[in-house]
Write an enzyme that holds these catalytic residues in place. Structure first.
Site, mmCIF file in Angstrom:
data_model
loop_
_atom_site.group_PDB
_atom_site.id
_atom_site.type_symbol
_atom_site.label_atom_id
_atom_site.label_comp_id
_atom_site.label_asym_id
_atom_site.label_seq_id
_atom_site.Cartn_x
_atom_site.Cartn_y
_atom_site.Cartn_z
ATOM 1 N N SER A 14 0.832 -1.211 0.000
ATOM 2 C CA SER A 14 0.000 0.000 0.000
ATOM 3 C C SER A 14 0.863 1.256 0.000
ATOM 4 O O SER A 14 0.674 2.170 -0.806
ATOM 5 C CB SER A 14 -0.919 0.010 1.225
ATOM 6 O OG SER A 14 -1.858 -1.028 1.174
ATOM 7 N N ARG A 37 0.193 9.135 4.984
ATOM 8 C CA ARG A 37 -0.879 8.589 5.830
ATOM 9 C C ARG A 37 -2.250 9.119 5.433
ATOM 10 O O ARG A 37 -3.255 8.403 5.504
ATOM 11 C CB ARG A 37 -0.594 8.915 7.295
ATOM 12 C CG ARG A 37 0.570 8.158 7.884
ATOM 13 C CD ARG A 37 0.167 6.774 8.309
ATOM 14 N NE ARG A 37 1.322 5.986 8.704
ATOM 15 C CZ ARG A 37 1.242 4.834 9.359
ATOM 16 N NH1 ARG A 37 0.053 4.341 9.664
ATOM 17 N NH2 ARG A 37 2.322 4.164 9.677
ATOM 18 N N HIS A 40 -3.286 7.265 2.384
ATOM 19 C CA HIS A 40 -3.644 5.902 2.778
ATOM 20 C C HIS A 40 -5.014 5.859 3.448
ATOM 21 O O HIS A 40 -5.777 4.900 3.265
ATOM 22 C CB HIS A 40 -2.575 5.356 3.724
ATOM 23 C CG HIS A 40 -2.753 3.922 4.080
ATOM 24 N ND1 HIS A 40 -3.202 3.513 5.322
ATOM 25 C CD2 HIS A 40 -2.542 2.789 3.363
ATOM 26 C CE1 HIS A 40 -3.256 2.194 5.357
ATOM 27 N NE2 HIS A 40 -2.863 1.725 4.188
#
Length: 208
Positions: A14, A37, A40
């Site tokens: 990922s 982040r 994500h």
């Protein structure tokens, strides 16, 4: 069905995809983990186009937490999403949204409970880390409180989401952060998961 099952492989892949596809080099090195982040958390590479973040934010947040200052969350979802195992045991995460006084103030002043809850932060605000992931009115109320003379927090992570007030509140923070390091996502997008992800990125122990 053919799909990845191993959690470590999924995790690594990922973040590898994000780093392959996102133009992270447009950001200072210190804030790139936050951007990763956030991407994500929402699955959208183009959220990077709307990210506004102070280069000094990571140091400000870490220093505040390490010195025992609290984290002030605008809603229970943000509070729950803060990864506590990565923080000092003494670190407080405070959410006043469900304090009965917030409902009373909201009713008396004809304002949202989220905005009223911010008024209960006053005694905790000095040097704190503020995370707003839900209510635009909470961000407006925070900025108004600072303008009225309240002590400043150490950092503001503000990513309220929605169609009424979210764009305007985040724009106000962006054009005048009141001297406070900040991170925000301009426009309508945001939410508790993204706001908490930005904070958690600064204390993540896993590889990215």
């Amino acid at each position: 069905m053919d799909y990845l099952r191993d959690p470590d492989t999924i995790y690594a892949r990922s973040f590898a995809i994000i780093r392959e596809e996102a133009p992270l080099d447009r950001l200072p090195d210190a804030v790139q983990p936050v951007a990763v982040r956030l991407i994500h958390a929402c699955g959208m590479i183009d959220v990077l186009d709307d990210l506004q973040i102070s280069e000094e934010l990571p140091v400000a947040v870490r220093n505040a937490v390490s010195s025992g200052k609290p984290i002030l969350a605008d809603c229970e979802m943000v509070k729950a999403a803060v990864i506590r195992r990565n923080l000092p045991e003494t670190c407080q995460v405070i959410c006043t949204l469900n304090d009965p006084r917030a409902a009373d103030v909201g009713f008396q002043q004809s304002i949202t409970r989220s905005a009223a809850a911010v008024s209960l932060w006053r005694d905790h605000l000095t040097g704190a880390v503020v995370i707003i992931g839900n209510a635009p009115t909470a961000l407006f109320a925070l900025l108004e409180m600072i303008d009225a003379g309240a002590e400043r927090p150490a950092a503001i992570i503000a990513m309220p989401v929605g169609f009424v007030g979210a764009t305007e509140a985040k724009h106000e923070l962006h054009v005048n952060s009141r001297g406070v390091p900040y991170a925000t996502i301009l426009g309508r997008r945001g939410g508790s998961a993204m706001a908490a992800a930005a904070f958690n990125a600064l204390f993540a122990r896993q590889r990215q």
